[in-house]
Structures are given as C-alpha cells and as structure tokens.
Motif scaffolding. Structure first.
Motif, mmCIF file in Angstrom:
data_model
loop_
_atom_site.group_PDB
_atom_site.id
_atom_site.type_symbol
_atom_site.label_atom_id
_atom_site.label_comp_id
_atom_site.label_asym_id
_atom_site.label_seq_id
_atom_site.Cartn_x
_atom_site.Cartn_y
_atom_site.Cartn_z
ATOM 1 N N LYS A 54 0.822 -1.215 0.000
ATOM 2 C CA LYS A 54 0.000 0.000 0.000
ATOM 3 C C LYS A 54 0.855 1.264 0.000
ATOM 4 N N ARG A 55 1.721 1.399 0.974
ATOM 5 C CA ARG A 55 2.497 2.625 1.079
ATOM 6 C C ARG A 55 3.678 2.631 0.109
ATOM 7 N N GLY A 56 4.249 1.485 -0.167
ATOM 8 C CA GLY A 56 5.361 1.417 -1.101
ATOM 9 C C GLY A 56 4.958 1.831 -2.499
ATOM 10 N N ASP A 57 3.826 1.332 -2.977
ATOM 11 C CA ASP A 57 3.362 1.691 -4.324
ATOM 12 C C ASP A 57 2.988 3.168 -4.402
ATOM 13 N N LEU A 58 2.400 3.686 -3.327
ATOM 14 C CA LEU A 58 2.028 5.104 -3.338
ATOM 15 C C LEU A 58 3.274 5.982 -3.421
ATOM 16 N N LEU A 59 4.311 5.632 -2.666
ATOM 17 C CA LEU A 59 5.560 6.390 -2.730
ATOM 18 C C LEU A 59 6.163 6.303 -4.126
ATOM 19 N N GLU A 60 6.152 5.112 -4.699
ATOM 20 C CA GLU A 60 6.674 4.925 -6.065
ATOM 21 C C GLU A 60 5.950 5.848 -7.054
ATOM 22 N N ALA A 61 4.632 5.863 -6.985
ATOM 23 C CA ALA A 61 3.852 6.690 -7.917
ATOM 24 C C ALA A 61 4.153 8.174 -7.726
ATOM 25 N N ARG A 62 4.246 8.615 -6.479
ATOM 26 C CA ARG A 62 4.501 10.036 -6.229
ATOM 27 C C ARG A 62 5.885 10.456 -6.721
ATOM 28 N N VAL A 63 6.866 9.578 -6.595
ATOM 29 C CA VAL A 63 8.210 9.894 -7.102
ATOM 30 C C VAL A 63 8.176 10.032 -8.625
ATOM 31 N N LEU A 64 7.564 9.063 -9.289
ATOM 32 C CA LEU A 64 7.534 9.102 -10.763
ATOM 33 C C LEU A 64 6.776 10.330 -11.261
ATOM 34 N N LYS A 65 5.640 10.617 -10.653
ATOM 35 C CA LYS A 65 4.853 11.779 -11.114
ATOM 36 C C LYS A 65 5.599 13.084 -10.862
ATOM 37 N N ALA A 66 6.356 13.159 -9.777
ATOM 38 C CA ALA A 66 7.122 14.370 -9.504
ATOM 39 C C ALA A 66 8.239 14.552 -10.524
ATOM 40 N N VAL A 67 8.848 13.476 -10.963
ATOM 41 C CA VAL A 67 9.944 13.578 -11.932
ATOM 42 C C VAL A 67 9.414 13.953 -13.309
ATOM 43 N N TRP A 68 8.310 13.348 -13.718
ATOM 44 C CA TRP A 68 7.794 13.610 -15.065
ATOM 45 C C TRP A 68 6.949 14.890 -15.119
ATOM 46 N N GLY A 69 6.422 15.317 -13.987
ATOM 47 C CA GLY A 69 5.674 16.570 -13.948
ATOM 48 C C GLY A 69 4.481 16.560 -14.888
ATOM 49 N N GLU A 70 4.385 17.573 -15.731
ATOM 50 C CA GLU A 70 3.262 17.685 -16.667
ATOM 51 C C GLU A 70 3.399 16.750 -17.860
ATOM 52 N N ALA A 71 4.598 16.233 -18.089
ATOM 53 C CA ALA A 71 4.808 15.330 -19.233
ATOM 54 C C ALA A 71 4.157 13.976 -18.952
ATOM 55 N N PRO A 72 3.655 13.303 -19.990
ATOM 56 C CA PRO A 72 3.042 11.978 -19.763
ATOM 57 C C PRO A 72 4.081 10.952 -19.340
ATOM 58 N N LEU A 73 3.675 10.089 -18.400
ATOM 59 C CA LEU A 73 4.563 9.001 -17.992
ATOM 60 C C LEU A 73 4.690 7.984 -19.130
ATOM 61 N N PRO A 74 5.866 7.413 -19.326
ATOM 62 C CA PRO A 74 5.955 6.268 -20.252
ATOM 63 C C PRO A 74 5.207 5.075 -19.657
#
Length: 407
Positions: free
Chosen positions: A309-329
């Motif tokens: 639960k918390r591990g996946d949420l942290l993973e998602a927040r890191v990826l979204k912060a890095v890609w910002g407004e750009a679409p995630l691959p």
C-alpha cells in the motif's frame, strides 16, 4: 572516451522455471506464479496469506554436482546455479578461463533463513554444544555470494547487499561501477532469496502479504486501488557485466548497456515501512537522469511496485514528480507475476528491453485516485531505447537502474 558497462549474460531461476524463456512465458501468461505454502509448522496466523511464488522444480544438479550441493543452503545453490547459467549465456565458459579480475555483487533481503531456523532450533532444544557448524556457516547473509565466487573462480571483490526491495538494483549498480572504474574486468551481479514457511508466516504477521478479502482472490495488485500486500517470491537472477570495448573485442552479444545507476535514502521512512519523502527521492532521480539525457528519452518503466500500500504510493509520487506535466511512459509491474524478492525484476527489465510483453490484466484494474495512473499491460512500445528500473525499499533505501539498447 568514457568506459561503458554492458550486460552480456543472464541467468534466472524462479517460480517460472529456469532461464529467460520460462520467465518470458510466465510474463506472457500474466498471472501470479503462486503455489500453496506449507502451514504445518503452526506459525501462520489464522486467515492469513496462503500463497507464495515458490520454486517448484528444485533440482539444480545440472549446474551443481551432488557432492558440492550437499554443503550448500538453498540460497547458495540458487546463486551458484544462476551464475553458472549466466556465464555461458555471455559466451564465457568459466571466469577463470577468461582471466582478469571478476567480482560478485549479490543482494538478499533475508539471507539463508531456513538454515538459520535449523541452527536456532538445535541451540534452543538441544543446547549450544549441539549446534552444527554447517548450519552456522550457511546461515549468514554473505554465504551465497561466497559460494558463487568459489564455484566460478571469481577472486575479486565479494559484496553482499542487504537493502530489501532496493537490493537487486543496488547490486547491479555497484557491479557496474566497479567495472567502469576498472576495479574488476567482469562482475556477476544480481539477487537471491528463499521463502521458507517461517519467513512467509512472519511477513504475514507483519501485514506485508496480499490476502483474500471478501470476493477478491489472494493476489498482488501493484498500483491498484484494491492492493493489500505483496506476493513473496523466491529465486535468483544474475547478470554478467563487463566493459563494452572488451565485450565487443571478444564478439560477445550485448543485451543492454548500463546507462546510469543511482541510489538515495528516504529519511522519513520507519524501520519496517516506507516513508513520505517523495520530493527528496524525486530530486535524486531527476538529478541522476539529467546526467544520462533526462527522463524524456525513457521508453518504459519497469517498476518495483509490488502491491504494498504505502510502497506503491511512494513509487507513484516519485515518478509523477519527476515527469511533472509530461506523460509518464508505460509503467510495467512484473512483480505481479514473479513476486517480490529474488531479483526477477532484473530479468524482466532485460526482457522488456528485448520487447517481451507482460500480458493484459486477468481482471480489470481499478484506478487509485492517489496514484492517478494504472500500470501498463500488453505489448511493449516498438521504440524502446531505454528502460528505467525502480526499487524503493521499506526502511528508506532507494535505487534506480537505466538500461539502454546497445545496438
């Protein structure tokens, strides 16, 4: 001219069987490779998880003679067998026959748990004088790396990394760095794990494992709203790393180039849980990717998300912060099939770069509003120049690995 490190061989053993084709077949099927855990010891809590991704064909005699195998724990056997599988895949008969300095960089989250259990049982029930020396020598975490080095003649550095879910990527990063800096000519790097019933029961009592709930079957659901834990998995995956110029000089097939590897630590994490430090982790990942061409050129993400639960949420927040407004691959989650631990993510990352797909969902995913995206299943992108592998561990360790096609 910078020295590049490349991957020239892969050995992988897991619940899917032996070798890359067995893993590719399991990923193409898209279902967890899970089986029932023996609960006869009485350690499991009532109503808890019943499944793990266990190795169903434990005969490793094609790689380890019986006389040598009887002196090894199960993790040591797995490490030696995966290493001996990886070397011929790289076109190398033995490390010793190729000369040069070779190192071993191996990750494990828990070490040889079953031998530790047997040693402690002897001490508690029969007294310290009854303790078998064999159980002690084969219960420490660095024994599998040592047995692998002995078996293949690797006389360089021998490193064991114990950083839970981030360990496999850290091990490859350390091995690649040693090759790049000229401290070794070749490295065997990867991860090994066993999941005996006692460890499975303990993970269940800590609330780490997926379990059945009402109409939901017991299975991991990475990044899904309904996720409630991981599928513990055992196995071993080893990569052969070497300098690109040396590999090309001997005509080796190059599976991937290690374009970048990085690590960070989330200081907000508790000892047994994930933290909330996604901004700091994202800053570290963003800075690392900037040295390797940035995030824009990444074709796929092979995520370490596992259903926690918390591990996946942290993973998602890191990826979204890095890609910002750009679409995630596209974000693939192979641990939904192979389970957590054992290094299956390393082999799956290489296969993704080769174009091997993860099958569509066996059940419709449900979007978690806090995560904001669903994992990708189905065909991989035709243009897949670079694949980012991620690993965020409970306890705070974080690691990333950027692989790219070398031809």
């Amino acid at each position: 001219m910078p020295i590049e490190t490349v991957v020239t061989g892969l050995g992988t053993i897991g619940p899917y069987g032996f070798g890359r084709e067995a893993l590719a077949k399991a990923l193409a099927a898209g279902k967890p490779v899970a089986s029932e855990v023996d609960r006869g010891g009485g350690w499991h809590r009532e109503g808890g998880s019943r499944l793990a991704a266990l190795i169903r064909e434990p005969d490793l005699s094609r790689w380890i003679p019986p006389a040598a195998a009887r002196r090894m724990s199960f993790p040591s056997k797995l490490a030696v067998a995966a290493g001996k599988m990886a070397l011929p895949d790289a076109g190398i008969e033995t490390v010793a026959s190729e000369g040069g300095r070779a190192g071993v960089y191996l990750a494990t989250a828990f070490g040889p748990v079953h031998n530790t259990e047997k040693l402690l049982r002897q001490i508690f029930l029969e007294g310290a004088e009854a303790a078998q020396p064999f159980y002690f020598s084969e219960c420490v975490a660095n024994t599998p790396a040592a047995q692998l080095a002995i078996a293949v003649g690797a006389r360089g550095p021998n490193v064991t990394i114990v950083q839970r879910e981030a360990g496999p990527l850290l091990a490859v990063g350390r091995g690649a760095q040693a090759v790049r800096e000229g401290r070794v000519d070749r490295a065997l790097a990867g991860a090994v794990e066993e999941i005996p019933p006692l460890l499975h029961a303990l993970l269940g009592r800590f609330g780490a494992l997926a379990q059945a709930e009402e109409k939901l079957a017991e299975q991991p659901r990475p990044l899904d709203r309904r996720r409630n834990g991981i599928l513990a998995g055992e196995g071993a995956s080893l990569l052969v790393l070497e300098r690109e110029d040396a590999a090309r000089a001997r005509g080796a097939r190059i599976l991937a180039r290690v374009r970048w590897s990085g690590a960070a630590f989330d200081a907000t994490a508790g000892v047994t849980d994930w933290g909330t430090g996604h901004d700091a982790l994202a800053a570290a990942l963003r800075a690392g990717l900037a040295t390797a061409g940035g995030a824009a050129g990444i074709s796929m993400i092979v995520s370490g998300a596992s259903g926690a639960k918390r591990g996946d949420l942290l993973e998602a927040r890191v990826l979204k912060a890095v890609w910002g407004e750009a679409p995630l691959p596209p974000v693939m989650t192979p641990k939904a099939v192979t389970g957590e631990y054992g290094g299956g993510i390393l082999a799956a990352g290489l296969l993704a770069l080769e174009g091997k797909a993860l099958a569509p969902f066996p059940e419709a995913p449900e979007l978690d509003p806090e995560i904001g995206f669903s994992p990708h299943r189905g065909a991989v992108p035709e243009k897949r120049a670079r694949v980012l592998l991620t690993g965020l561990a409970s306890g705070g360790a974080a690691a990333w690995l950027l692989l790219e096609r070398a031809s």
